[in-house]
Design an enzyme around this catalytic site. Structure first.
Site, PDB file in Angstrom:
ATOM      1  N   SER A 158      71.123  32.895  19.628  1.00 52.77           N
ATOM      2  CA  SER A 158      70.315  32.869  20.841  1.00 52.77           C
ATOM      3  C   SER A 158      68.940  32.335  20.465  1.00 52.77           C
ATOM      4  O   SER A 158      68.810  31.222  19.981  1.00 52.77           O
ATOM      5  CB  SER A 158      70.267  34.276  21.452  1.00 52.77           C
ATOM      6  OG  SER A 158      69.571  34.271  22.675  1.00 52.77           O
TER       7      SER A 158
ATOM      8  N   HIS B  94      73.041  30.799  23.467  1.00 53.14           N
ATOM      9  CA  HIS B  94      72.561  31.137  24.807  1.00 53.14           C
ATOM     10  C   HIS B  94      71.633  30.024  25.274  1.00 53.14           C
ATOM     11  O   HIS B  94      70.728  29.615  24.547  1.00 53.14           O
ATOM     12  CB  HIS B  94      71.788  32.457  24.789  1.00 53.14           C
ATOM     13  CG  HIS B  94      72.646  33.637  24.537  1.00 53.14           C
ATOM     14  ND1 HIS B  94      72.144  34.856  24.176  1.00 53.14           N
ATOM     15  CD2 HIS B  94      74.000  33.830  24.604  1.00 53.14           C
ATOM     16  CE1 HIS B  94      73.118  35.719  24.033  1.00 53.14           C
ATOM     17  NE2 HIS B  94      74.264  35.110  24.274  1.00 53.14           N
TER      18      HIS B  94
ATOM     19  N   ASP C  34      74.231  40.620  21.953  1.00 53.23           N
ATOM     20  CA  ASP C  34      75.458  39.870  22.182  1.00 53.23           C
ATOM     21  C   ASP C  34      75.999  39.384  20.834  1.00 53.23           C
ATOM     22  O   ASP C  34      75.249  38.895  19.997  1.00 53.23           O
ATOM     23  CB  ASP C  34      75.184  38.678  23.114  1.00 53.23           C
ATOM     24  CG  ASP C  34      76.440  37.979  23.577  1.00 53.23           C
ATOM     25  OD1 ASP C  34      77.530  38.585  23.524  1.00 53.23           O
ATOM     26  OD2 ASP C  34      76.333  36.818  24.016  1.00 53.23           O
TER      27      ASP C  34
END
Length: 187
Positions: free
Chosen positions: A11, A38, A131
């Protein structure tokens, strides 16, 4: 052990991290690489692939639904789609976001664990949420390899810290060490 796929989740700070990993990953590693980074729904299609293609000889792109996984390719989770893998191909999904993300790293990792079992290498890099932790745990439960970027070397350490807490990582490495470790597994 012969590994058939490498999955990577990242991310915040991920562009730099994935670029470094691809720069240093030996060309003798032929396994398909699937990356969930992401990114915004408004991300320009193909922009991330264009940026990353400067860091590898592998073919980099956003796959379509049912794209066949091929050696020496890097597949990127398209904006606003979950990217799953099944034995030999990818699937795209517009299911609800997971942990506020679509694409979700957990979704990719869990599908890879279910499809490839002990033939998958999972890598969690820098990021600002958790995540990927559950998905990496599933990869490890199914006999795959769990690699985590050393949180102290991450631009944002939340994601690597969560992955370490959720697994008994096979390796916690500085970013620059990960490509050599992966080569050792695959060569």
């Amino acid at each position: 052990m012969e590994y058939e796929i490498i999955v990577i989740g990242t991310s915040w700070g991920g562009l730099s991290a994935v670029s470094t990993l691809l720069d240093r990953l030996d060309d003798a590693v032929h396994q398909p690489i699937v990356v969930v980074q992401h990114r915004s729904i408004d991300s320009e299609e193909g922009a991330l692939a264009d940026l990353l293609s400067h860091h590898t000889r592998r073919i980099v792109g956003d796959p379509d639904d049912k794209t066949e996984l091929e050696p020496d390719h890097v597949y990127l989770g398209p904006p606003d789609y979950h990217l799953l893998v099944d034995d030999g191909h990818v699937a795209l999904s517009t299911d609800e976001p997971v942990r506020f993300a679509r694409p979700s790293i957990d979704v990719l990792f869990e599908s890879a664990a279910d499809a490839y079992g002990d033939r998958v290498i999972g890598i969690v890099l820098t990021g600002a949420n958790d995540d990927g932790a559950r998905g990496l745990a599933r990869i490890q439960e199914r006999g795959g390899v769990a690699i985590v970027q050393d949180p102290s070397t991450s631009e944002r350490r939340t994601m690597p810290d969560a992955a370490i807490a959720a697994t008994h990582a096979d390796a916690i490495l500085q970013l620059e060490e990960i490509p050599k470790f992966v080569y050792g597994l695959c060569a």
